[in-house]
Design an enzyme around this catalytic site. Sequence first.
Site, PDB file in Angstrom:
ATOM      1  CG  ASP A 156      -1.995   0.928   1.339  1.00  0.00           C
ATOM      2  OD1 ASP A 156      -2.470   1.150   0.382  1.00  0.00           O
ATOM      3  OD2 ASP A 156      -1.864   1.937   2.140  1.00  0.00           O
ATOM      4  CD  GLU A 203      -1.883   2.359  -3.592  1.00  0.00           C
ATOM      5  OE1 GLU A 203      -3.159   2.941  -3.823  1.00  0.00           O
ATOM      6  OE2 GLU A 203      -1.378   2.567  -2.756  1.00  0.00           O
TER       7      GLU A 203
HETATM    8  C1  NOJ Z   1      -4.657   2.924  -0.733  1.00  0.00           C
HETATM    9  C2  NOJ Z   1      -5.309   1.911  -0.677  1.00  0.00           C
HETATM   10  O1  NOJ Z   1      -6.035   1.098  -1.661  1.00  0.00           O
HETATM   11  C3  NOJ Z   1      -6.560   2.692  -0.158  1.00  0.00           C
HETATM   12  O2  NOJ Z   1      -7.902   1.950  -0.150  1.00  0.00           O
HETATM   13  C4  NOJ Z   1      -6.436   3.171   1.059  1.00  0.00           C
HETATM   14  O3  NOJ Z   1      -7.428   4.160   1.528  1.00  0.00           O
HETATM   15  C5  NOJ Z   1      -5.063   4.179   1.092  1.00  0.00           C
HETATM   16  N1  NOJ Z   1      -4.328   3.454   0.415  1.00  0.00           N
HETATM   17  C6  NOJ Z   1      -4.640   4.422   2.401  1.00  0.00           C
HETATM   18  O4  NOJ Z   1      -4.146   3.305   2.994  1.00  0.00           O
END
Ligand code: NOJ
Length: 421
Positions: A156, A203
Amino acid sequence: MRARLPYLASLGVDAVWLSPIHPSPNVDWGYDVADYLDVHDDYGSLADADALIADARRLGLDVWLDLVPNHTSDRHPWFADRPEYYVWSDQVPNDWRSIFTGGSAWNWDARRKRYYLHQFAPQQPDLDWWSPDVREEFDRILRFWFDRGIRGVRIDVAHGIVKDRELRDGIEHMRNRPEVHDVFARWQRVASEYDPKPTLMGETYVSLDQMYGYWRHLDLVQNFAFVRAEFELEELRPIVEQTMAHLPPGRRPCWFGSNHDHSRMATRWAGGDEAVHRAALFLILTLPGVAILYQGDELGLEDGVVPPERILDLADPPRDPERTPLPWTRSGEEWRDPWLPLDNTERNVEGQEGDADSILEYTRGLLRERARFTDDGYRTLPSATGVWAYARGGRTCVLNLTEDVAGHEGLVLQPWEGRII
Ligand code: NOJ
């Protein structure tokens, strides 16, 4: 989840990426972790996770976790007991803004009488990745799960975990710092202790130009330029070509059209039009590298309708419409008390299973074809306007991205039709 694994195996996928499974106050749908070494009661126990991993393994599926290293929940014991793990300042030191509140990313903590950083919600304090202790904690967390058989992690906010040490003004000092690569190099060393080596997928919410650097130490780098593009040839083809042109040897690209933060592609790209949705599936599943399907993509599932009183998400606009449950049956009775309402069960697994004309069987067919591709290269081929032709896997893929009948070397393509020849 264990009961549904055979369905995933029957689709022909290799792995399942779970959204966060850890104990969490769920301020941000599990992305506010209160304990990285356990499982949320709503989902079961560690023993259940082990059983899930074992069942998946028997079916030839890998289980991947969603790892959240940028921040914890403010209820994580570290926030009380190990304040030095977080990013603090006596004054608001810079202009950094929270993605969720839009206001300052710094919040006053009455107990410590200092400000702490939160890129996301105030209940999600950012960890300080300059701290050697934080780095060691995460080595332990990774080993804990890799020891249990987890074969990959989706990281993440991969681009945002290391902040400028001097906390200088400017978004470029809050995210996409060059030092972030040291963390991933370290994680590769941890992953290399295992055979097969678990996959690290970032991500990487950055522009295309910024994305390439992440291939240094991440196996997979999520392509957000692709997901954010319009579903149009002129937008998508250059993104694919540039991505492939920058791909280092030994790395694979990674494509998807939906996730839990973006309107589902059946809605966003296809506007509910089944033919357009099939074209999107065709593209994602015939491009080289790794394709990610989000739950329901294989059915043409659109965003759900969530009435205001049922909204859970703190983001504005809320991401709940793309987080509604997947309908397994027309009646939807399998969902007794789902976290979000199931308003439309028209496209459901039971109804499409075995129906040769369904989107589900179309998806399965594409996955079968994909498994027979002989290489992972990509080459754009000459084609008529609105038609995308590419050499891939020893075959030629042609996709008509227009509303009109089109042709390709004697082939007649219906609007939005894709063919592998
Ligand atoms: C990316 C995640 O995919 C999202 O759902 C989340 O709100 C943020 N990061 C914070 O962790």
